[in-house]
Scaffold this motif. Structure first.
Motif, mmCIF file in Angstrom:
data_model
loop_
_atom_site.group_PDB
_atom_site.id
_atom_site.type_symbol
_atom_site.label_atom_id
_atom_site.label_comp_id
_atom_site.label_asym_id
_atom_site.label_seq_id
_atom_site.Cartn_x
_atom_site.Cartn_y
_atom_site.Cartn_z
ATOM 1 N N LEU A 9 8.771 77.307 45.998
ATOM 2 C CA LEU A 9 9.268 78.239 44.997
ATOM 3 C C LEU A 9 10.789 78.190 45.081
ATOM 4 O O LEU A 9 11.341 78.266 46.175
ATOM 5 N N THR A 10 11.453 78.071 43.957
ATOM 6 C CA THR A 10 12.909 78.000 43.969
ATOM 7 C C THR A 10 13.508 78.967 42.956
ATOM 8 O O THR A 10 12.896 79.246 41.921
ATOM 9 N N GLN A 11 14.694 79.459 43.290
ATOM 10 C CA GLN A 11 15.443 80.296 42.362
ATOM 11 C C GLN A 11 16.905 80.323 42.797
ATOM 12 O O GLN A 11 17.211 80.253 43.988
ATOM 13 N N SER A 12 17.778 80.434 41.811
ATOM 14 C CA SER A 12 19.213 80.593 42.056
ATOM 15 C C SER A 12 19.618 81.996 41.635
ATOM 16 O O SER A 12 19.125 82.520 40.636
ATOM 17 N N PHE A 13 20.516 82.588 42.409
ATOM 18 C CA PHE A 13 21.038 83.916 42.123
ATOM 19 C C PHE A 13 22.548 83.813 42.039
ATOM 20 O O PHE A 13 23.171 83.150 42.872
ATOM 21 N N ILE A 14 23.131 84.474 41.053
ATOM 22 C CA ILE A 14 24.585 84.468 40.897
ATOM 23 C C ILE A 14 25.076 85.913 40.954
ATOM 24 O O ILE A 14 24.553 86.783 40.252
ATOM 25 N N PHE A 15 26.081 86.136 41.796
ATOM 26 C CA PHE A 15 26.639 87.460 42.026
ATOM 27 C C PHE A 15 28.088 87.496 41.566
ATOM 28 O O PHE A 15 28.656 86.466 41.212
ATOM 29 N N LYS A 16 28.694 88.669 41.596
ATOM 30 C CA LYS A 16 30.062 88.780 41.097
ATOM 31 C C LYS A 16 31.076 88.112 42.014
ATOM 32 O O LYS A 16 32.125 87.678 41.558
ATOM 33 N N ASP A 17 30.761 88.022 43.323
ATOM 34 C CA ASP A 17 31.693 87.385 44.254
ATOM 35 C C ASP A 17 30.961 87.020 45.549
ATOM 36 O O ASP A 17 29.764 87.292 45.696
ATOM 37 N N PHE A 18 31.694 86.423 46.472
ATOM 38 C CA PHE A 18 31.117 85.989 47.743
ATOM 39 C C PHE A 18 30.603 87.167 48.559
ATOM 40 O O PHE A 18 29.541 87.092 49.169
ATOM 41 N N GLN A 19 31.352 88.250 48.575
ATOM 42 C CA GLN A 19 30.959 89.412 49.378
ATOM 43 C C GLN A 19 29.605 89.963 48.923
ATOM 44 O O GLN A 19 28.759 90.294 49.742
ATOM 45 N N GLN A 20 29.402 90.032 47.617
ATOM 46 C CA GLN A 20 28.130 90.522 47.091
ATOM 47 C C GLN A 20 27.003 89.536 47.422
ATOM 48 O O GLN A 20 25.900 89.947 47.792
ATOM 49 N N ALA A 21 27.272 88.245 47.313
ATOM 50 C CA ALA A 21 26.267 87.233 47.649
ATOM 51 C C ALA A 21 25.884 87.334 49.122
ATOM 52 O O ALA A 21 24.703 87.259 49.473
ATOM 53 N N PHE A 22 26.882 87.532 49.975
ATOM 54 C CA PHE A 22 26.604 87.609 51.415
ATOM 55 C C PHE A 22 25.836 88.886 51.759
ATOM 56 O O PHE A 22 24.929 88.863 52.595
ATOM 57 N N ALA A 23 26.168 90.002 51.108
ATOM 58 C CA ALA A 23 25.421 91.244 51.322
ATOM 59 C C ALA A 23 23.958 91.069 50.911
ATOM 60 O O ALA A 23 23.042 91.536 51.606
ATOM 61 N N PHE A 24 23.741 90.382 49.799
ATOM 62 C CA PHE A 24 22.380 90.063 49.348
ATOM 63 C C PHE A 24 21.647 89.251 50.411
ATOM 64 O O PHE A 24 20.513 89.560 50.772
ATOM 65 N N MET A 25 22.302 88.234 50.942
ATOM 66 C CA MET A 25 21.677 87.383 51.950
ATOM 67 C C MET A 25 21.333 88.184 53.208
ATOM 68 O O MET A 25 20.277 87.971 53.811
ATOM 69 N N THR A 26 22.199 89.109 53.577
ATOM 70 C CA THR A 26 21.935 89.950 54.747
ATOM 71 C C THR A 26 20.694 90.810 54.520
ATOM 72 O O THR A 26 19.843 90.929 55.406
ATOM 73 N N ALA A 27 20.571 91.382 53.342
ATOM 74 C CA ALA A 27 19.397 92.199 53.020
ATOM 75 C C ALA A 27 18.133 91.344 52.957
ATOM 76 O O ALA A 27 17.067 91.765 53.421
#
Length: 83
Positions: A9-27
């Motif tokens: 299963l694959t998906q790409s997610f785009i966030f407003k910036d790196f900090q938001q992407a990293f917070a998502f990854m942490t969660a």
């Protein structure tokens, strides 16, 4: 939207910036630990690409992958819609 291809299963997610992407990854990491099922992922700046497959089932998509995908979508909703 998750796409099932090549036994994953694959998906790409785009966030407003790196900090938001990293917070998502942490969660997502916390959810993955809770389910004891871990993604392959890649992050460059605001983009996170995720691939899910169940290694102990022979690298195919199983219910474990769909369950983690659902949890990832729930996490993404919190980050993508909270600008």
């Amino acid at each position: 939207m998750w796409i099932e291809q090549e036994n994953a299963l694959t998906q790409s997610f785009i966030f407003k910036d790196f900090q938001q992407a990293f917070a998502f990854m942490t969660a997502v990491a916390a959810a993955a630990e809770e389910l004891n099922h871990h993604p392959w992922w890649s992050n460059v700046y605001n983009r996170v690409e995720i691939k899910l497959t169940t290694h102990d089932a022979g690298n195919v998509v199983t219910q474990k992958d769909w369950e983690l995908a659902k949890r990832i979508d729930e996490v993404a909703e919190k980050y993508i819609n909270n600008d």
